[in-house]
Structures are given as C-alpha cells and as structure tokens.
Design a protein around this motif. Structure first.
Motif, mmCIF file in Angstrom:
data_model
loop_
_atom_site.group_PDB
_atom_site.id
_atom_site.type_symbol
_atom_site.label_atom_id
_atom_site.label_comp_id
_atom_site.label_asym_id
_atom_site.label_seq_id
_atom_site.Cartn_x
_atom_site.Cartn_y
_atom_site.Cartn_z
ATOM 1 N N LEU A 14 0.864 -1.178 0.117
ATOM 2 C CA LEU A 14 -0.021 -0.099 -0.054
ATOM 3 C C LEU A 14 0.822 1.141 -0.095
ATOM 4 O O LEU A 14 0.353 2.462 -0.574
ATOM 5 N N LYS A 15 1.963 1.207 0.565
ATOM 6 C CA LYS A 15 2.786 2.427 0.478
ATOM 7 C C LYS A 15 3.231 2.835 -1.107
ATOM 8 O O LYS A 15 3.756 3.772 -1.350
ATOM 9 N N GLU A 16 3.480 1.704 -2.023
ATOM 10 C CA GLU A 16 4.031 1.765 -3.248
ATOM 11 C C GLU A 16 2.771 1.897 -4.222
ATOM 12 O O GLU A 16 2.864 2.261 -5.526
ATOM 13 N N ILE A 17 1.507 1.609 -3.904
ATOM 14 C CA ILE A 17 0.317 1.566 -4.863
ATOM 15 C C ILE A 17 -0.494 2.690 -4.604
ATOM 16 O O ILE A 17 -1.158 2.667 -3.460
#
Length: 81
Positions: A14-17
C-alpha cells in the motif's frame, strides 16, 4: 530469515500503490490517461460481464503482461507508459 505476515506485506504494498476511487478511474479512462485492466478470471467475466473500455488480463498474468521485457507483454493492447 524473517517470514513476513500477510498484513505486513499488504502494508508494504500500500505504500507503493496509489489507490483511487471508481469515479477517479472512470475520469482517467475517459481522458485516455490510464489503462483500465479487469483482472477477474474468464468465468467471472462470462458470469458478470466486462467492464466497458477495459482490457482483460487475468490476475495471475498481470505482471507478465505489463513488464516490458516479458515475452508475454501486451504492448499492442496496453500503453506501458
């Protein structure tokens, strides 16, 4: 080696998307600023119908279908940028 929990893996992802709402996705699609990819399997598509103006790439093949160096890349169907 530490085995990560599913919750930990999801939090990392979720930090990347970037997550957007369905209305934001529709607007980006109308402006031709995104690829709308339906990742459901073939049976779900038959049963529930297709998403208008979307490309179908089953979830299990998504990474292979969008990676530019993959022999399965769908560059003729998807804008890889």
């Amino acid at each position: 080696m530490e085995i990560k929990s599913s919750k930990s893996l999801i939090n990392e992802a979720l930090k990347e998307i970037k997550t957007i709402s369905p209305s934001e996705a529709l607007q980006l699609s109308k402006e031709n600023k995104c690829n709308l990819i339906d990742i459901r399997d073939g049976l779900e598509l038959e049963r529930e119908g297709r998403i208008e103006n979307s490309h179908h790439v089953s979830r299990g093949l998504l990474e292979f279908s969008i990676h530019p160096e993959s022999p399965y890349v769908q560059k003729e169907n998807l804008d890889l940028n």
